[in-house]
Design a protein around this motif. Structure first.
Motif, PDB file in Angstrom:
ATOM      1  N   MET A  37       0.787  -1.229   0.000  1.00 29.91           N
ATOM      2  CA  MET A  37       0.000   0.000   0.000  1.00 29.91           C
ATOM      3  C   MET A  37       0.823   1.285   0.000  1.00 29.91           C
ATOM      4  O   MET A  37       0.345   2.307  -0.445  1.00 29.91           O
ATOM      5  CB  MET A  37      -0.924   0.044   1.234  1.00 29.91           C
ATOM      6  N   ARG A  38       2.018   1.245   0.540  1.00 28.83           N
ATOM      7  CA  ARG A  38       2.803   2.464   0.701  1.00 28.83           C
ATOM      8  C   ARG A  38       3.881   2.581  -0.371  1.00 28.83           C
ATOM      9  O   ARG A  38       4.360   1.585  -0.896  1.00 28.83           O
ATOM     10  CB  ARG A  38       3.457   2.496   2.082  1.00 28.83           C
ATOM     11  N   PHE A  39       4.255   3.818  -0.645  1.00 29.52           N
ATOM     12  CA  PHE A  39       5.257   4.097  -1.666  1.00 29.52           C
ATOM     13  C   PHE A  39       6.526   3.290  -1.433  1.00 29.52           C
ATOM     14  O   PHE A  39       7.037   2.644  -2.358  1.00 29.52           O
ATOM     15  CB  PHE A  39       5.574   5.602  -1.676  1.00 29.52           C
ATOM     16  N   ASP A  40       7.040   3.306  -0.201  1.00 29.10           N
ATOM     17  CA  ASP A  40       8.283   2.588   0.089  1.00 29.10           C
ATOM     18  C   ASP A  40       8.110   1.080  -0.073  1.00 29.10           C
ATOM     19  O   ASP A  40       9.047   0.383  -0.470  1.00 29.10           O
ATOM     20  CB  ASP A  40       8.822   2.937   1.473  1.00 29.10           C
ATOM     21  N   GLU A  41       6.914   0.559   0.215  1.00 29.66           N
ATOM     22  CA  GLU A  41       6.652  -0.873   0.020  1.00 29.66           C
ATOM     23  C   GLU A  41       6.655  -1.230  -1.463  1.00 29.66           C
ATOM     24  O   GLU A  41       7.223  -2.263  -1.855  1.00 29.66           O
ATOM     25  CB  GLU A  41       5.304  -1.254   0.634  1.00 29.66           C
ATOM     26  N   PHE A  42       6.033  -0.381  -2.291  1.00 29.87           N
ATOM     27  CA  PHE A  42       6.049  -0.619  -3.739  1.00 29.87           C
ATOM     28  C   PHE A  42       7.486  -0.591  -4.259  1.00 29.87           C
ATOM     29  O   PHE A  42       7.876  -1.451  -5.052  1.00 29.87           O
ATOM     30  CB  PHE A  42       5.207   0.428  -4.488  1.00 29.87           C
ATOM     31  N   THR A  43       8.254   0.387  -3.816  1.00 32.30           N
ATOM     32  CA  THR A  43       9.648   0.502  -4.260  1.00 32.30           C
ATOM     33  C   THR A  43      10.443  -0.748  -3.892  1.00 32.30           C
ATOM     34  O   THR A  43      11.139  -1.324  -4.728  1.00 32.30           O
ATOM     35  CB  THR A  43      10.316   1.748  -3.631  1.00 32.30           C
ATOM     36  N   GLU A  44      10.308  -1.168  -2.650  1.00 28.29           N
ATOM     37  CA  GLU A  44      11.033  -2.360  -2.183  1.00 28.29           C
ATOM     38  C   GLU A  44      10.569  -3.613  -2.915  1.00 28.29           C
ATOM     39  O   GLU A  44      11.384  -4.436  -3.352  1.00 28.29           O
ATOM     40  CB  GLU A  44      10.799  -2.531  -0.683  1.00 28.29           C
ATOM     41  N   HIS A  45       9.287  -3.765  -3.064  1.00 28.95           N
ATOM     42  CA  HIS A  45       8.721  -4.975  -3.675  1.00 28.95           C
ATOM     43  C   HIS A  45       9.029  -5.077  -5.160  1.00 28.95           C
ATOM     44  O   HIS A  45       9.341  -6.156  -5.665  1.00 28.95           O
ATOM     45  CB  HIS A  45       7.205  -4.999  -3.439  1.00 28.95           C
ATOM     46  N   LEU A  46       8.933  -3.951  -5.876  1.00 29.73           N
ATOM     47  CA  LEU A  46       9.054  -3.984  -7.336  1.00 29.73           C
ATOM     48  C   LEU A  46      10.450  -3.643  -7.853  1.00 29.73           C
ATOM     49  O   LEU A  46      10.760  -3.940  -9.005  1.00 29.73           O
ATOM     50  CB  LEU A  46       8.034  -3.023  -7.962  1.00 29.73           C
ATOM     51  N   GLY A  47      11.268  -2.985  -7.043  1.00 30.19           N
ATOM     52  CA  GLY A  47      12.569  -2.552  -7.541  1.00 30.19           C
ATOM     53  C   GLY A  47      12.439  -1.476  -8.604  1.00 30.19           C
ATOM     54  O   GLY A  47      13.269  -1.369  -9.494  1.00 30.19           O
ATOM     55  N   ILE A  48      11.390  -0.684  -8.513  1.00 30.78           N
ATOM     56  CA  ILE A  48      11.090   0.349  -9.499  1.00 30.78           C
ATOM     57  C   ILE A  48      11.713   1.671  -9.059  1.00 30.78           C
ATOM     58  O   ILE A  48      11.772   1.968  -7.866  1.00 30.78           O
ATOM     59  CB  ILE A  48       9.544   0.471  -9.669  1.00 30.78           C
ATOM     60  N   ALA A  49      12.175   2.449 -10.017  1.00 29.68           N
ATOM     61  CA  ALA A  49      12.736   3.764  -9.708  1.00 29.68           C
ATOM     62  C   ALA A  49      11.645   4.651  -9.112  1.00 29.68           C
ATOM     63  O   ALA A  49      10.487   4.606  -9.536  1.00 29.68           O
ATOM     64  CB  ALA A  49      13.304   4.401 -10.972  1.00 29.68           C
ATOM     65  N   ALA A  50      12.015   5.453  -8.150  1.00 33.97           N
ATOM     66  CA  ALA A  50      11.051   6.290  -7.433  1.00 33.97           C
ATOM     67  C   ALA A  50      10.293   7.232  -8.360  1.00 33.97           C
ATOM     68  O   ALA A  50       9.084   7.426  -8.191  1.00 33.97           O
ATOM     69  CB  ALA A  50      11.765   7.084  -6.339  1.00 33.97           C
ATOM     70  N   ASN A  51      10.969   7.816  -9.349  1.00 33.44           N
ATOM     71  CA  ASN A  51      10.282   8.752 -10.255  1.00 33.44           C
ATOM     72  C   ASN A  51       9.247   8.044 -11.122  1.00 33.44           C
ATOM     73  O   ASN A  51       8.164   8.582 -11.374  1.00 33.44           O
ATOM     74  CB  ASN A  51      11.294   9.524 -11.110  1.00 33.44           C
TER      75      ASN A  51
END
Length: 169
Positions: A37-51
């Motif tokens: 649900m959270r931005f940091d969780e998506f980043t960690e889970h997907l390995g996607i660039a923040a931008n």
């Protein structure tokens, strides 16, 4: 002719692709269905660039697939939650997983199994069903214009009818 958007195209599939067709969008939705649900969780889970993540989340909020909600107890944290429109993408996510398992699956077996919460039993495959419940293939169905019509469908049917000699079925 290169198109930057399908938003104005008179076709449900094209309009859906306009909102959901980016390669990150569907995996973001898959993650949301898995509880991320959270931005940091998506980043960690997907390995996607923040931008890129920020852009995709913003677009999903803009088209009402996700909504932002402040997290209680943390003044800065925001949760991205599925809206009713977002929840309606669930069969699409399940179908894509089932299709991938069938055509690109692992030699070790299924990677993900979807179970019904109430019974812990596997769900059935997503299928197109006749009114009576019979599973149908693409060869057993056809498209026709409905009440509001579709310019895209009408154009495709004109092309096909010309080739087939006016038989649209």
């Amino acid at each position: 002719m290169t198109r930057s958007s399908f938003a104005g195209v008179d076709c449900g599939v094209a309009q859906a692709v306009d909102q959901l067709g980016d390669k990150w969008t569907l995996v973001i939705l898959r993650s949301a269905f898995a509880g991320i649900m959270r931005f940091d969780e998506f980043t960690e889970h997907l390995g996607i660039a923040a931008n890129i993540l920020a852009d995709r989340l913003s677009k999903l909020v803009e088209v009402d697939v996700l909504r932002k909600q402040k997290v209680e107890g943390d003044g800065r944290a925001v949760a991205y939650l599925l809206t009713a429109k977002g929840l309606d993408t669930y069969p699409l996510i399940i179908f894509l997983n089932q299709w991938s398992e069938r055509w690109m699956g692992s030699s070790k077996g299924r990677r993900i199994q979807i179970l019904e919460r109430k019974t812990d039993r596997p769900i059935r495959e997503v299928q197109v069903l006749a009114e009576g419940g019979k599973a149908l293939t693409a060869h057993e169905t056809y498209m026709c214009s409905d009440a509001s019509g579709s310019d895209v469908l009408n154009r495709s049917q004109t092309i096909v009818a010309r080739r087939r000699g006016n038989d649209l079925r």
